[in-house]
Design a protein around this motif. Structure first.
Motif, PDB file in Angstrom:
ATOM      1  N   ASP A 206     -31.341 -24.417 -17.715  1.00 27.29           N
ATOM      2  CA  ASP A 206     -30.968 -23.499 -18.787  1.00 27.29           C
ATOM      3  C   ASP A 206     -31.536 -22.120 -18.472  1.00 27.29           C
ATOM      4  OD1 ASP A 206     -31.931 -23.248 -22.294  1.00 27.29           O
ATOM      5  OD2 ASP A 206     -30.233 -22.385 -21.245  1.00 27.29           O
ATOM      6  N   ILE A 207     -30.665 -21.127 -18.377  1.00 27.44           N
ATOM      7  CA  ILE A 207     -31.102 -19.749 -18.162  1.00 27.44           C
ATOM      8  C   ILE A 207     -31.084 -19.065 -19.524  1.00 27.44           C
ATOM      9  CG2 ILE A 207     -30.640 -17.566 -17.001  1.00 27.44           C
ATOM     10  CD1 ILE A 207     -29.242 -19.192 -14.804  1.00 27.44           C
ATOM     11  N   ALA A 208     -32.262 -18.782 -20.031  1.00 30.28           N
ATOM     12  CA  ALA A 208     -32.398 -18.283 -21.404  1.00 30.28           C
ATOM     13  C   ALA A 208     -32.028 -16.804 -21.514  1.00 30.28           C
ATOM     14  CB  ALA A 208     -33.813 -18.524 -21.908  1.00 30.28           C
TER      15      ALA A 208
ATOM     16  N   GLY B 230     -20.880 -20.592 -15.698  1.00 26.87           N
ATOM     17  CA  GLY B 230     -21.300 -20.237 -17.045  1.00 26.87           C
ATOM     18  C   GLY B 230     -21.389 -18.732 -17.151  1.00 26.87           C
ATOM     19  N   GLY B 231     -21.967 -18.263 -18.201  1.00 25.55           N
ATOM     20  CA  GLY B 231     -22.130 -16.832 -18.395  1.00 25.55           C
ATOM     21  C   GLY B 231     -21.272 -16.317 -19.531  1.00 25.55           C
ATOM     22  N   PHE B 232     -21.577 -15.108 -19.935  1.00 31.92           N
ATOM     23  CA  PHE B 232     -20.951 -14.468 -21.087  1.00 31.92           C
ATOM     24  C   PHE B 232     -19.436 -14.333 -20.944  1.00 31.92           C
ATOM     25  CE2 PHE B 232     -19.849 -10.565 -23.468  1.00 31.92           C
ATOM     26  CZ  PHE B 232     -20.232 -10.971 -24.741  1.00 31.92           C
TER      27      PHE B 232
ATOM     28  N   ARG C 205     -24.956 -22.044 -25.475  1.00 30.14           N
ATOM     29  CA  ARG C 205     -24.997 -20.590 -25.672  1.00 30.14           C
ATOM     30  C   ARG C 205     -25.472 -19.896 -24.391  1.00 30.14           C
ATOM     31  NH1 ARG C 205     -29.226 -17.042 -27.626  1.00 30.14           N
ATOM     32  NH2 ARG C 205     -28.273 -15.225 -28.603  1.00 30.14           N
ATOM     33  N   ASN C 206     -26.502 -20.446 -23.779  1.00 33.42           N
ATOM     34  CA  ASN C 206     -27.038 -19.891 -22.532  1.00 33.42           C
ATOM     35  C   ASN C 206     -26.284 -20.475 -21.340  1.00 33.42           C
ATOM     36  OD1 ASN C 206     -29.050 -18.600 -24.001  1.00 33.42           O
ATOM     37  ND2 ASN C 206     -30.505 -20.273 -23.717  1.00 33.42           N
TER      38      ASN C 206
END
Length: 161
Positions: free
Chosen positions: A98-100, A123-125, A137-138
């Motif tokens: 998990d990358i916070a 993943g990512g925004f 979310r992260n």
């Protein structure tokens, strides 16, 4: 004579558990790990390198991360992070990388055993939640249990303003 065999058994057991100096060891008694002590970083100035190109790079192209929480900043470059994991758990846990930092634009995860890619995920925004490797979310990646195995994780991060 029995004592010699005992020493030999200890030596063989010690050799069988050797891991790289900066390896994160997963076990059943710990739930959360900070991977910064194991983390290496490489800046891909072009932002175009593939996982195959990065894996074949010389090991000294990656530098040890000097801060507990690395500041990747904003740039046109892509940053590649690398660390080794040894799963010494019984296999009953679900592990998640998990990358916070939910505002990172592009995050790609790659899990390798030796030079073989086991699996990958994004993943990512900018990634739609339903198409992310793990719909959190992260940026995150769920790892299957690999008890007794040593594997290398590469994470490509790119974020621009």
């Amino acid at each position: 004579m029995t004592q010699r065999f005992a020493y030999l058994g200890v030596i063989l057991f010690s050799l069988s558990t050797l891991v790289l100096p900066h390896t994160t060891i997963l076990n059943d008694s710990t739930d959360t790990y900070g991977i910064s002590p194991s983390l290496m970083i490489f800046e891909d100035c072009s932002g175009n390198e593939t996982i195959n190109a990065v894996v074949t790079r010389r090991k000294n192209d990656f530098k040890q991360v000097s801060r507990y929480i690395p500041n990747l900043g904003f740039s046109r470059s892509a940053c590649w992070l690398r660390f080794d994991l040894k799963d010494c758990s019984s296999g009953g846990k679900k592990w998640i990388i998990d990358i916070a930092m939910p505002s990172l634009h592009e995050v790609s995860f790659f899990v390798l055993k030796g030079d073989s890619l086991l699996f990958s995920g994004d993943g990512g925004f900018l990634q739609e939640k339903r198409s992310r490797a793990t719909p959190y979310r992260n940026p995150a990646l769920e790892l299957p249990a690999f008890p007794g195995e040593l594997y290398t994780i590469y994470i490509r991060v790119r974020s621009q303003t």
